[in-house]
Design an enzyme around this catalytic site. Sequence first.
Site, mmCIF file in Angstrom:
data_model
loop_
_atom_site.group_PDB
_atom_site.id
_atom_site.type_symbol
_atom_site.label_atom_id
_atom_site.label_comp_id
_atom_site.label_asym_id
_atom_site.label_seq_id
_atom_site.Cartn_x
_atom_site.Cartn_y
_atom_site.Cartn_z
ATOM 1 N N HIS A 178 5.756 -12.846 -5.908
ATOM 2 C CA HIS A 178 4.389 -12.502 -6.323
ATOM 3 C C HIS A 178 3.380 -13.056 -5.313
ATOM 4 O O HIS A 178 2.492 -12.335 -4.841
ATOM 5 C CB HIS A 178 4.126 -13.082 -7.716
ATOM 6 C CG HIS A 178 2.744 -12.862 -8.230
ATOM 7 N ND1 HIS A 178 2.447 -11.940 -9.206
ATOM 8 C CD2 HIS A 178 1.556 -13.433 -7.901
ATOM 9 C CE1 HIS A 178 1.151 -11.961 -9.457
ATOM 10 N NE2 HIS A 178 0.586 -12.864 -8.667
ATOM 11 N N GLU A 179 3.525 -14.343 -4.967
ATOM 12 C CA GLU A 179 2.591 -14.958 -4.021
ATOM 13 C C GLU A 179 2.757 -14.400 -2.608
ATOM 14 O O GLU A 179 1.783 -14.289 -1.855
ATOM 15 C CB GLU A 179 2.763 -16.483 -4.023
ATOM 16 C CG GLU A 179 2.627 -17.146 -5.381
ATOM 17 C CD GLU A 179 1.308 -16.836 -6.059
ATOM 18 O OE1 GLU A 179 0.307 -16.585 -5.363
ATOM 19 O OE2 GLU A 179 1.272 -16.825 -7.308
ATOM 20 N N HIS A 216 0.638 -11.410 -2.041
ATOM 21 C CA HIS A 216 -0.732 -11.813 -1.710
ATOM 22 C C HIS A 216 -0.833 -12.195 -0.237
ATOM 23 O O HIS A 216 -1.716 -11.739 0.484
ATOM 24 C CB HIS A 216 -1.145 -13.029 -2.546
ATOM 25 C CG HIS A 216 -1.434 -12.745 -3.979
ATOM 26 N ND1 HIS A 216 -2.366 -11.813 -4.381
ATOM 27 C CD2 HIS A 216 -0.936 -13.283 -5.117
ATOM 28 C CE1 HIS A 216 -2.427 -11.798 -5.702
ATOM 29 N NE2 HIS A 216 -1.565 -12.672 -6.168
#
Length: 873
Positions: free
Chosen positions: A155-156, A159
């Site tokens: 998920h990170e 980003h």
Amino acid sequence: MVSFKTFLLTLVLYMLQGAGTSLIKLNNNGYEDVVIAINPDLPEDENLIQEIQNIVTEASTYLYQATEKRFYFKGVSILIPKTWKTKPDYQKPKLEIYDNADIFIEVPNPPGYNVPRTDQIRECGKMGERIHLTPDIILNKMVKEYGPPGKILVHEWAHLRWGVFEEYNEEEPFYKKSTLCSDAITGTNKVNVCSGGSCSIRSCRTDPNTGKFQKECLFIPDRGQTEKASIMFMQSIDSVVEFCRKENHNKDAPNAQNRKCNLRSTWEVIQDSEDYKTSTPMTAAQPPKPSFSLKQIGERILCLVLDKSGSMASGDRLNRLKQASKLFLLQIIEKGSWVGMITFDSAATIQSDLVQIETDDQRNTLITKLPGIASGGTSICSGLRAAFTAIRKKFSTDGAEIVLLTDGEDSTIRTCFEEVRQSGAIIHTVALGPSADRALEELSKLTDNAQNNGLIDAFSALSSGNGMITQRSIQLESKGATLKDGEWMNGTVIIDNTIGNDTLFLVTWTANQPQISVSDPSGKIYSNFSVDTNSKMAYLQIPDTAKDGIWTYSLKSSAQTLTMTVTSRAANPSVPPITVDAKMNENNSSFPSPVIAYAEVRQGSLPIIGANVTALIESADGTTVTLDLLDNGAGADAYKNDGVYSRYFTAYKTDGRYSLKVRALGGTNTQKSRPQVNGALYVPGWVENGEIKMNPPKPEISEDEIQGNNLSFSRTSLGGSFILTNIPSGPIPDIFPPNQIIDLEANIEDNHINLTWTAPGDNYDEGQAQYYIIRMMNTSDFIPNDANSKEVFMFEPVDLTIENGTTVFFAIKAVDKANLTSPISNIAQASLYVPEVPAGVSISTIVLSVVGAVAGICIIAGVTLCILNKNKR
């Protein structure tokens, strides 16, 4: 203020880049040179190192499947703190330092604040700055709240690597239902009420004014799910293994992904990336296992390589070299570091082998070795080779630093490029004068580099990259002025309570020694400067910890140029000082690509908001443009009150190299704030077999930890240099539209609709837009305010009945005097809810678009603005 380039004759400065300069490379579908750094403040824990490897391996498989077998983690370096025990399998870092780490394993601040997040300051599709994780996440202690750590990392990573944003909105969690990618995610809405040490779960209530669930209401997902999307909404759900795609993306949801990425889904943004365009899917069912390198930060090893060739006699270059080098040896280089010195002309001489800096006498001995006479030719490679020799007498050159200062008038520099590449050393290159060979830029590209303006400033920025911020020298002031005979240069500098140790005031001049005095906040006057008349400099070291408050300095001089530099270190080794990191969005930009200046102001992990932050952007001809950077969440600024101050830069005139310097001042409205949470969603609980099992409350930062206003400080920071090309000769054409509006808000009061947003400018966020047009009425009298001011517009719709249950969607564009329009804004919604109206009231179906283009043309191309019935969730 005089241009620093005028009296330093500095053309190009190639130095080590700061945070955000990632080493990551994509090689045959695998990400290599990923750097994970363990914070030196964390206690030693071998299990943490092993768990980092386990998590990256888990994340690699998850990433591989989520990207249709395109990407995986191939090579990862783990930076181990110097304070941990040394082991035979720990290698020395090469280019890996804390400042270019991609993932930080850090102490939670405040304690218990285990929130994964990624710093993103740039626009959609641009790489983020860094990922922050805590030991509790790595050690599988937050699985119920955030999901498996490998999935958190993916998920990170989305980003960080691809510049996508969240598909949830904690400020407005209920929109239709939840602000999620897919409607297939199931769960229930409940309130967890806690009092006196016990908690109870009750049904959600609606706000009588809005018809929406009250803020206390939480979406609690079912533990068992079948939906595969979306990773950027709730990666914690076991079945979720995909990114949101065009087919299932909810364009209406008021989340950051829609607001910042023009309503595109996460997968669409990933498909637009260079990673995607330059790769093809693999065929193997599973990716290869990642390889790991354990690298321990050691003692700092640095060698000064100083040019004393005949051309350095021009324009006072050699004396400026001595001034900057003396500051570096006196103040910047940390105690315990190993330092050597080489001088060169047509040949090189080892003036000092490596010496470990433990006492002032050792610093002063090195200062006596600085070159005094400029003569002879220039052989940069001889200087570099001598530095390698000096370093290898005690250490490997891997990770060692070389500070090369030269006027660059050497056409043979390319002959040692391969030696530099093989050395594993980090080269900081400072090139002086207009004749610097262009190959110096190529040399710096073989290492990790940055470009800064101002020789003393450049050396001030050469602090260690060992991750121990409390050991670093921090620049508080850097000011220069050309005075007439008998004029004064007066100023103030704020010593705040986060700094004060090892404080130094440094004055330089070009002709005659000025009168100098410094006074502390109590009025005590210091005039006992140490003076070096040969180098035309004087310095004052404040004993013990400098008193916090406003310090005043006064310099009276004959006609000449003076500079004042003030540096200090942390007052307390356990309290991080306030820092400012400046940078541009790109190192190289071609007209008319947007150019953005950023400054990140923090104390540890906490943002500092409400500061006055100014960027000074200087071109090669010495012209300086001043920009007030803003943290208002509009224009170039990604998030409001996140401690990152931003602004577009359009006032350039010619091709060439420009440099960035930032000043930050704290005052009555300045304070610490909560970190901007741009990361994995906290799950309040789960529904398991029909039973609700709540997680502990989400960690929050209390007001006591934020403290109050009036956080006074002063800082300066170099942001490197950047190159602009393809700028038209003559007047710059007006081709910059108003910036995108991303903070449009709407509400209904009685029969009126209120809209608010931050005004864009004529050129992005500078100047004043020409007009807005609202598609259902004449708005020719609505004149836009200056950029970055707040716009408020209230109107009563014509031929439109607003009834109970009506929900209206809005979007806006602005138009400048050249008839250029901004991109579409975020979509805002306003709803009318009147509880007293009996059930069964007819619901209007309305589409109302607020636009800034030619009247009558709907600007929301390809977007369906649905009008909702009464919110049912």
